[in-house]
Write a protein that holds these residues in place. Structure first.
Motif, mmCIF file in Angstrom:
data_model
loop_
_atom_site.group_PDB
_atom_site.id
_atom_site.type_symbol
_atom_site.label_atom_id
_atom_site.label_comp_id
_atom_site.label_asym_id
_atom_site.label_seq_id
_atom_site.Cartn_x
_atom_site.Cartn_y
_atom_site.Cartn_z
ATOM 1 N N PHE A 103 36.988 -19.238 -19.952
ATOM 2 C CA PHE A 103 38.357 -19.557 -19.531
ATOM 3 C C PHE A 103 39.328 -18.440 -19.916
ATOM 4 N N VAL A 107 40.733 -17.326 -16.480
ATOM 5 C CA VAL A 107 41.972 -18.072 -16.258
ATOM 6 C C VAL A 107 43.133 -17.503 -17.077
ATOM 7 N N THR A 150 36.645 -22.836 -14.217
ATOM 8 C CA THR A 150 37.657 -21.773 -14.205
ATOM 9 C C THR A 150 38.173 -21.519 -12.800
#
Length: 296
Positions: A103, A107, A150
Motif C-alpha cells: 500500500f 497507494v 491497492t
C-alpha cells in the motif's frame, strides 16, 4: 506551435514507464523520468529525458523531485503516477509488513506525490494527473488481496480526485492495463510461490503462478500502454478511464455482466486452465529438448 508540456512520470526505469517517457519526449515535451534505479535510465537521458532519482516511499526524494522541476521549469503540466509492483500470496501467508509496504508503494506514494504537485497545478489553474491502475482495480483473482486492494483503492481515490480538482482545471484519468510483458509478472509469480507455494494454499499458488508465467508468451508489448498513456496526455477532453492490453476488454466486460459467483467460477476455471496449459507447454519443451539431444 503549442508550448511543450512539462511532464513527470514515475517508474520510468523499465517497461511501460520507460516506453511512455520516450514517446512523450519524442513529441517535443519536457519529460522528467523518475525511478529508484537511475542506472537503468541512461538511454532516457541520452534521448533528452531529465532523469530523477525518486523512491515513492521516501519523502525526501519526492519533495526534492517536485522542487527541482518547479525551480527549472516554473510549472508542471502532467503527472503520471506509474510506479508500482505486485505482491501476491494468500492473505493468511503474506506478512502484514509486506501488505503495508504494498500500500505504501502503490497507494500512499501515489497520493503523496499528487499532494506535492497540486499547489503548482492549482496556481496554474490547469494540469493533468494520470494514475496507472490495472484491470485488477475492477476485477479480482485468488491470492492477490493486497495487490488488488491497492488498485481498487487507486480507482476510488482517483474518481474522488477527479471531482474535487475539476474546479481548478485539473483533469484526472486512470489507465487500466491488462496483461503486459514487463518485469511485473515475473516478480509477482516469484513472490507468490515463495510465500504460499508450500502452504495450505499451494495448489492455488501454482495455478495462479502458471497464469502469471503465461504473460511472457501471450501478454501485450509495453508499447500498447505507452501509446494509451500518450493519448491520455494529448486528448483535448481526456477520458476518465483508458484500458488496453491482453484480456483487458474481455475481463472488464465479464466483470460488468456476470454476477459475483459467476465471475468467481470464471476466474477459478481460468487459473486451472492456465496451470494445465503451462504443464503441457513444459512437456512439449522437454520432448523438444530430448529430440534435440538425440539428433544433435
Amino acid at each position: 506551435m503549442a508550448k511543450p508540456r512539462v511532464i513527470l512520470i514515475t517508474g520510468a526505469s523499465s517497461g511501460i514507464g520507460k516506453a511512455t517517457a520516450l514517446k512523450l519526449q519524442a513529441q517535443g515535451n519536457i519529460v522528467y523520468g523518475a525511478a529508484r534505479r537511475v542506472e537503468k535510465m541512461t538511454d532516457l537521458a541520452a534521448a533528452g529525458v531529465h532523469v530523477l532519482k525518486l523512491d515513492v516511499t521516501d519523502e525526501a526524494t519526492l519533495v526534492a523531485a517536485v522542487k527541482t522541476i518547479e525551480a527549472e521549469q516554473q510549472r508542471l503540466d502532467v503527472l503520471i503516477n506509474n510506479a508500482g509492483y505486485g505482491s501476491y500470496g494468500s492473505l493468511e501467508d503474506v506478512p502484514l509488513a509486506e501488505g503495508e509496504y504494498q500500500f505504501k508503494v502503490n497507494v500512499f506514494g501515489v497520493m503523496r506525490l499528487t499532494q506535492l504537485v497540486l499547489p503548482i497545478m492549482r496556481a496554474q489553474h490547469r494540469g493533468r494527473i494520470i494514475n496507472v491502475s490495472s484491470i485488477g482495480g475492477k476485477i479480482y483473482q485468488p491470492l492477490s488481496a493486497w495487490y488488488m486492494g491497492t488498485k481498487h483503492a487507486i480507482e476510488g481515490m482517483s474518481d474522488t480526485l477527479r471531482m474535487e480538482l475539476a474546479p481548478f482545471g485539473i483533469d484526472v484519468s486512470i489507465i487500466e492495463p491488462g496483461g503486459i510483458k514487463t518485469e511485473w509478472a515475473g516478480i509477482a509469480e516469484k513472490k507468490l510461490l515463495e510465500v504460499s507455494g508450500d502452504t495450505a494454499y499451494g495448489q492455488q499458488a501454482r495455478n495462479v503462478g502458471a497464469m502469471l508465467s503465461l504473460f511472457d508468451t501471450f501478454a501485450s508489448n509495453p508499447g500498447v500502454i505507452a501509446k494509451l498513456m500518450v493519448r491520455a496526455v494529448n486528448d483535448v477532453k481526456p477520458k476518465t478511464r483508458y484500458h488496453a492490453g491482453m484480456g483487458a476488454g474481455v475481463s472488464l466486460a465479464a466483470r460488468h455482466w456476470l454476477s459475483d459467483r459467476q465471475f468467481d467460477k470464471l476466474m477459478n476455471q481460468a487459473t486451472v486452465g492456465a496451470a494445465k496449459l503451462a504443464h503441457f507447454a513444459r512437456k512439449d519443451a522437454k520432448r523438444a529438448g530430448s529430440r534435440h539431444y538425440r539428433h544433435g
